[in-house]
Design a protein around this motif. Sequence first.
Motif, mmCIF file in Angstrom:
data_model
loop_
_atom_site.group_PDB
_atom_site.id
_atom_site.type_symbol
_atom_site.label_atom_id
_atom_site.label_comp_id
_atom_site.label_asym_id
_atom_site.label_seq_id
_atom_site.Cartn_x
_atom_site.Cartn_y
_atom_site.Cartn_z
ATOM 1 N N ARG A 86 1.074 -1.947 5.310
ATOM 2 C CA ARG A 86 1.146 -0.683 4.567
ATOM 3 C C ARG A 86 0.988 0.545 5.460
ATOM 4 O O ARG A 86 0.965 1.668 4.959
ATOM 5 C CB ARG A 86 0.071 -0.653 3.474
ATOM 6 C CG ARG A 86 0.228 -1.759 2.442
ATOM 7 C CD ARG A 86 -0.800 -1.642 1.329
ATOM 8 N NE ARG A 86 -0.672 -2.725 0.376
ATOM 9 C CZ ARG A 86 0.210 -2.750 -0.620
ATOM 10 N NH1 ARG A 86 1.039 -1.723 -0.785
ATOM 11 N NH2 ARG A 86 0.252 -3.774 -1.444
ATOM 12 N N LEU A 91 5.520 1.071 9.796
ATOM 13 C CA LEU A 91 6.759 0.921 9.023
ATOM 14 C C LEU A 91 7.873 1.775 9.611
ATOM 15 O O LEU A 91 9.017 1.329 9.749
ATOM 16 C CB LEU A 91 6.505 1.306 7.560
ATOM 17 C CG LEU A 91 5.716 0.293 6.719
ATOM 18 C CD1 LEU A 91 5.236 0.939 5.425
ATOM 19 C CD2 LEU A 91 6.575 -0.927 6.423
ATOM 20 N N GLN A 113 9.674 0.715 1.880
ATOM 21 C CA GLN A 113 8.278 0.299 1.762
ATOM 22 C C GLN A 113 7.324 1.475 1.905
ATOM 23 O O GLN A 113 6.205 1.445 1.413
ATOM 24 C CB GLN A 113 7.956 -0.746 2.833
ATOM 25 C CG GLN A 113 8.698 -2.053 2.701
ATOM 26 C CD GLN A 113 8.400 -2.764 1.397
ATOM 27 O OE1 GLN A 113 7.247 -3.048 1.094
ATOM 28 N NE2 GLN A 113 9.432 -3.013 0.613
#
Length: 255
Positions: A86, A91, A113
Motif C-alpha cells: 500500500r 507503487l 492501486q
Amino acid sequence: MNIRESVCRLGVLGVMVGWLAGCGSIDSMRESRPDAGDRLEYLNERYQQLMVQGRTCLELEDVASPMVDCQRLLREAERLHVEYPRNPEVLYFNALLSHAAGRGDKAQFFLDQMSIGPSHPTEAFVLRSQLALEEGNTTLARNVLERGMLLHPNYAGLYEGLAAVGYVEGRYDDAEQQLTLASRLGAPAWRVEYHRGLINEAQGHLANACRQFDASLASRQDHTPARAHLLRLATAGHCRGDALKAAAGGMRISS
C-alpha cells in the motif's frame, strides 16, 4: 532520505540522473539496507544509471556485467511491492519501471492501486495521463492532469502534460500556452523548446521548428530526438545556417 524524496528525483520523462558510487549486488543491498526508503533510493539510482548510459528497459544486460539491468530492477521493485503493498511511492516506482519496460497494463495496475490523491507522488498524475494518451484517450488524460493541477498547481510537469494532450488533439494554441506556463514554473528549457519545435513542425512552421530544435540542443546536446528532427528538417532544406553541422553535433544554426 525518505521514500517520497527518493521517488520525486525520478521525473517521468527521465530527465534526472543519479550516479551510484558503489556496485554492490541487489541481494547484499537488501541485507544491508532493509529500510524501504533506502532500498527504493538504491533502485532509483540504478535505474538512473541505466538511463544516463542511454539504455532502455526493453533491453537485457549482459549477465556478466556489474551493472544491474532493468528487468532485474523490475523484479526487485515488485518484491518491494509485496512487502509494502500500500506504499504509494513503491507503487509509483513499480508503475514507472513497468511503463519503461513496455508493460502499460502493469503500470496502470500499480497506478490504480494508488487511487491517486493529494498524498501521492505528483509524477503519478503525469504517468497516468501518459498511459491514457498511449491508449488514445485524450479526455481521460486531460481529466487526470486537471485533477492533479487542483492539488499541485505549481508542478510544471502537469502543464507539460496538458501541452502534450493539446498537441495530440491538434489544439496547438492551447499547447503553446501550457508550455509557457510550464516554463515559468521551471520546466527544463531543452524540453520546452523541443516540444515547441514539435508544435511548429506539426503546423508547417518549419523554420521556427528548426530554431527551436536547435535551441533544445543548445541546452542539452545529448537530446537525440531534437537532433533527429533538426537533421531531417535540415536535410530537406527547411533550416537556415549551418543546420547540418548543428544536427551532427558541430556548429549551431546561425539566427
